[in-house]
Write an enzyme that holds these catalytic residues in place. Structure first.
Site, PDB file in Angstrom:
ATOM      1  CG  HIS A 173      -0.200   0.378   2.491  1.00  0.00           C
ATOM      2  ND1 HIS A 173       0.523  -0.544   3.188  1.00  0.00           N
ATOM      3  CD2 HIS A 173      -0.073   1.548   3.158  1.00  0.00           C
ATOM      4  CE1 HIS A 173       1.060   0.038   4.233  1.00  0.00           C
ATOM      5  NE2 HIS A 173       0.728   1.312   4.241  1.00  0.00           N
TER       6      HIS A 173
HETATM    7  C1  UD1 Z   1      -1.791   5.804   5.847  1.00  0.00           C
HETATM    8  C2  UD1 Z   1      -0.432   6.252   6.390  1.00  0.00           C
HETATM    9  C3  UD1 Z   1       0.581   5.138   6.252  1.00  0.00           C
HETATM   10  C4  UD1 Z   1       0.077   3.859   6.868  1.00  0.00           C
HETATM   11  C5  UD1 Z   1      -1.272   3.509   6.233  1.00  0.00           C
HETATM   12  C6  UD1 Z   1      -1.862   2.249   6.793  1.00  0.00           C
HETATM   13  C7  UD1 Z   1       0.026   8.626   6.104  1.00  0.00           C
HETATM   14  C8  UD1 Z   1       0.787   9.622   5.339  1.00  0.00           C
HETATM   15  N1  UD1 Z   1       0.076   7.382   5.654  1.00  0.00           N
HETATM   16  O1  UD1 Z   1      -1.644   5.590   4.452  1.00  0.00           O
HETATM   17  O2  UD1 Z   1       1.775   5.516   6.903  1.00  0.00           O
HETATM   18  O3  UD1 Z   1       1.003   2.820   6.654  1.00  0.00           O
HETATM   19  O4  UD1 Z   1      -2.157   4.604   6.495  1.00  0.00           O
HETATM   20  O5  UD1 Z   1      -3.045   1.913   6.153  1.00  0.00           O
HETATM   21  O6  UD1 Z   1      -0.582   8.951   7.090  1.00  0.00           O
HETATM   22  N2  UD1 Z   1      -9.296   5.027   2.252  1.00  0.00           N
HETATM   23  C9  UD1 Z   1     -10.502   4.361   2.338  1.00  0.00           C
HETATM   24  N3  UD1 Z   1     -10.980   4.059   3.573  1.00  0.00           N
HETATM   25  C10 UD1 Z   1     -10.327   4.390   4.708  1.00  0.00           C
HETATM   26  C11 UD1 Z   1      -9.101   5.076   4.619  1.00  0.00           C
HETATM   27  C12 UD1 Z   1      -8.602   5.375   3.384  1.00  0.00           C
HETATM   28  O7  UD1 Z   1     -11.123   4.036   1.339  1.00  0.00           O
HETATM   29  O8  UD1 Z   1     -10.828   4.081   5.801  1.00  0.00           O
HETATM   30  C13 UD1 Z   1      -8.726   5.304   0.925  1.00  0.00           C
HETATM   31  C14 UD1 Z   1      -9.021   6.675   0.396  1.00  0.00           C
HETATM   32  O9  UD1 Z   1      -9.239   6.560  -0.948  1.00  0.00           O
HETATM   33  C15 UD1 Z   1      -7.722   7.416   0.635  1.00  0.00           C
HETATM   34  C16 UD1 Z   1      -6.685   6.321   0.496  1.00  0.00           C
HETATM   35  O10 UD1 Z   1      -7.331   5.141   0.980  1.00  0.00           O
HETATM   36  O11 UD1 Z   1      -7.571   8.451  -0.271  1.00  0.00           O
HETATM   37  C17 UD1 Z   1      -5.432   6.554   1.270  1.00  0.00           C
HETATM   38  O12 UD1 Z   1      -5.702   6.820   2.638  1.00  0.00           O
HETATM   39  P1  UD1 Z   1      -4.722   7.772   3.482  1.00  0.00           P
HETATM   40  O13 UD1 Z   1      -5.221   7.895   4.852  1.00  0.00           O
HETATM   41  O14 UD1 Z   1      -4.475   9.021   2.719  1.00  0.00           O
HETATM   42  O15 UD1 Z   1      -3.331   7.057   3.462  1.00  0.00           O
HETATM   43  P2  UD1 Z   1      -2.926   5.503   3.510  1.00  0.00           P
HETATM   44  O16 UD1 Z   1      -2.436   5.104   2.167  1.00  0.00           O
HETATM   45  O17 UD1 Z   1      -3.999   4.670   4.133  1.00  0.00           O
END
Ligand code: UD1
Length: 430
Positions: A203
């Site tokens: 991821h």
């Molecule tokens: C975040 C952390 C990363 C961690 C990861 C674990 C940062 C910069 N990154 O990355 O260090 O390893 O979490 O998962 O904080 N989304 C959903 N549902 C959710 C959450 C996210 O659909 O509950 C999707 C959304 O499209 C979002 C994307 O996932 O845009 C990324 O989520 P985001 O919180 O920006 O970062 P992660 O890649 O999850």
């Protein structure tokens, strides 16, 4: 009152033992959820699995760009802390919520502690590295999981009195829940045989947001899934990016796609796997605890312990680097190996001879001996230039005691992934 700020999936298992420790000590403590992760499977399920209380508040910030997410958490936390006047705030890990909280407490003059301080990948393109460095430079108390964290902080000029090595809270959670997780029998429920499947997680933005890197990784995974079933609980970011590049993950034979899993279910799966392929930081800490070898899909790691201990290998993101340590899975990869001199005198020599033909070019062969429950390399040879055929005619090793040996085809010396080509029992007589 003391608060611990959580926001994203890897934070929850770190906050659980902290909350319990405060409870045991009779200190008033509450969880503040920023809402960075919000899906049931990415957030709520962990509170149930880990027996954590509901957060005192959920700021509900959700997804966005780094600036949007960080700013939204800052605005929410500033208002909350202004009203609650906490005695101290703890942050865990390295996500955007961690960074945002650190900025608010530093500017608000609130005492803050960072749990999991001092980890460094030296890769500034990772958002987590920026978050870690800023958080550590602002925290009043730096609680490190391992001595390398202390060394990194001291090298950056942190006050030695502010650093305390407290160990790894995530492993506290793991040890507490492992028996319960194993009882779930998740592999069996997925029609998998314990010890005969791999688990993949992927991821990191650097791996999935860049189409060329992501395609290369999927190519490697396709090759591995052709040999060994690979279970892949897909992170929302990864699912979104696969759709964006038009790659149908469902079409990869041997790859079993899953929705993100709860803590106990996932632990049941990983703890009984043959191999883990991951770019997650947390899994690099967890896998050595239950002795499952790990290939880290990244060029650097902020958690060097597992690599140094020989439990994990950094294989990068190129197909060749990832696939070659996995080639010998199954007997197909090693053929025609013959051993001579299986009855030798103590102190005598055993001759390994034969030809090893990997199904794909590999890079080296090791002869390993089982000692104290581990495979130790006692002799090795490298590939002949330009060929996929390896020969170890007449390779000799000195046998001090009888024991179990194996011929191992891997990506160089110090191979750690137990893809056993063939195991040979050497008998000695006095
Ligand atoms: C975040 C952390 C990363 C961690 C990861 C674990 C940062 C910069 N990154 O990355 O260090 O390893 O979490 O998962 O904080 N989304 C959903 N549902 C959710 C959450 C996210 O659909 O509950 C999707 C959304 O499209 C979002 C994307 O996932 O845009 C990324 O989520 P985001 O919180 O920006 O970062 P992660 O890649 O999850």
């Amino acid at each position: 009152m003391i608060f611990t700020v959580v926001g994203a999936r890897p934070n929850f298992m770190k906050a659980a033992p902290i909350h319990r420790a405060f409870e045991r000590a009779g200190i008033s403590h509450g969880l503040v959820h920023t809402g960075q992760h919000y899906d049931e499977a990415m957030s709520k399920v962990f509170f149930g699995d880990l027996g954590m209380p509901r957060p005192v508040i959920d700021l509900g910030v959700g997804s966005g760009t780094h600036a949007q997410q960080t700013a939204a958490v800052m605005i929410g936390l500033e208002a909350f802390f202004t009203e609650k006047k906490p005695e101290a705030v703890l942050v865990v890990g390295d996500v955007n919520s961690t960074l945002a909280s650190s900025l608010v407490t530093a500017k608000g003059g609130i005492f803050s502690a960072h749990v999991e301080a001092g980890l460094r990948s030296r890769d500034w393109s990772m958002p987590e590295e920026v978050n870690r460095i800023v958080t550590d430079s602002l925290a009043d108390l730096l609680l490190t999981p391992s001595p390398d964290g202390d060394a990194n902080l001291l090298a950056e000029g942190c006050d030695p009195d502010s650093i305390v090595c407290v160990g790894n809270v995530m492993i506290d959670t793991l040890l507490e829940h492992l028996p319960k997780a194993r009882d779930l029998n998740t592999p069996q429920k997925l029609a998998l045989t314990p010890g005969n499947y791999a688990v993949l997680t992927l991821h990191r933005p650097s791996n999935v947001d860049d189409p060329a890197t992501f395609r290369g990784l999927l190519d490697a995974i396709t090759a591995i899934a052709a040999q060994l079933p690979v279970v892949f609980p897909v992170h929302p970011r990864t699912r979104k990016q696969a759709a964006a590049i038009g790659h149908d993950l469902d079409a990869i034979p041997g790859l079993k796609l899953m929705d993100p899993m709860g803590y106990l279910e996932f632990l049941s799966l990983t703890s009984q796997a043959r191999l883990i392929l991951t770019d997650s930081g947390g899994l690099q800490e967890e896998a050595p605890t239950f002795s499952v070898p790990l290939l880290v899909l990244h060029e650097e790691t902020e958690r060097p312990e597992a690599v140094e201990a020989g439990c994990a290998r950094l294989v990068g993101t190129d197909r060749a680097g990832i696939v070659s340590p996995v080639i010998p899975v199954g007997a197909r990869a090693v053929v025609g190996t013959r051993v001579t001199g299986t009855r030798v005198r103590r102190g005598g020599r055993v001759h390994f001879s034969g030809t090893v033909r990997p199904s794909e070019p590999g890079r080296g062969i090791a002869i390993q001996k089982r000692r104290d429950g581990r495979w130790i390399t006692v002799a090795g040879t490298v590939a002949r230039p330009g060929g996929a055929t390896f020969a170890i005619y007449g390779k000799t090793i000195r046998v001090r005691r009888g024991g179990l040996y194996r011929v191992f085809l891997g990506a160089g010396s110090g191979a750690t992934v137990p893809n056993v080509g063939r195991t040979i029992r050497i008998r000695t007589h006095r």
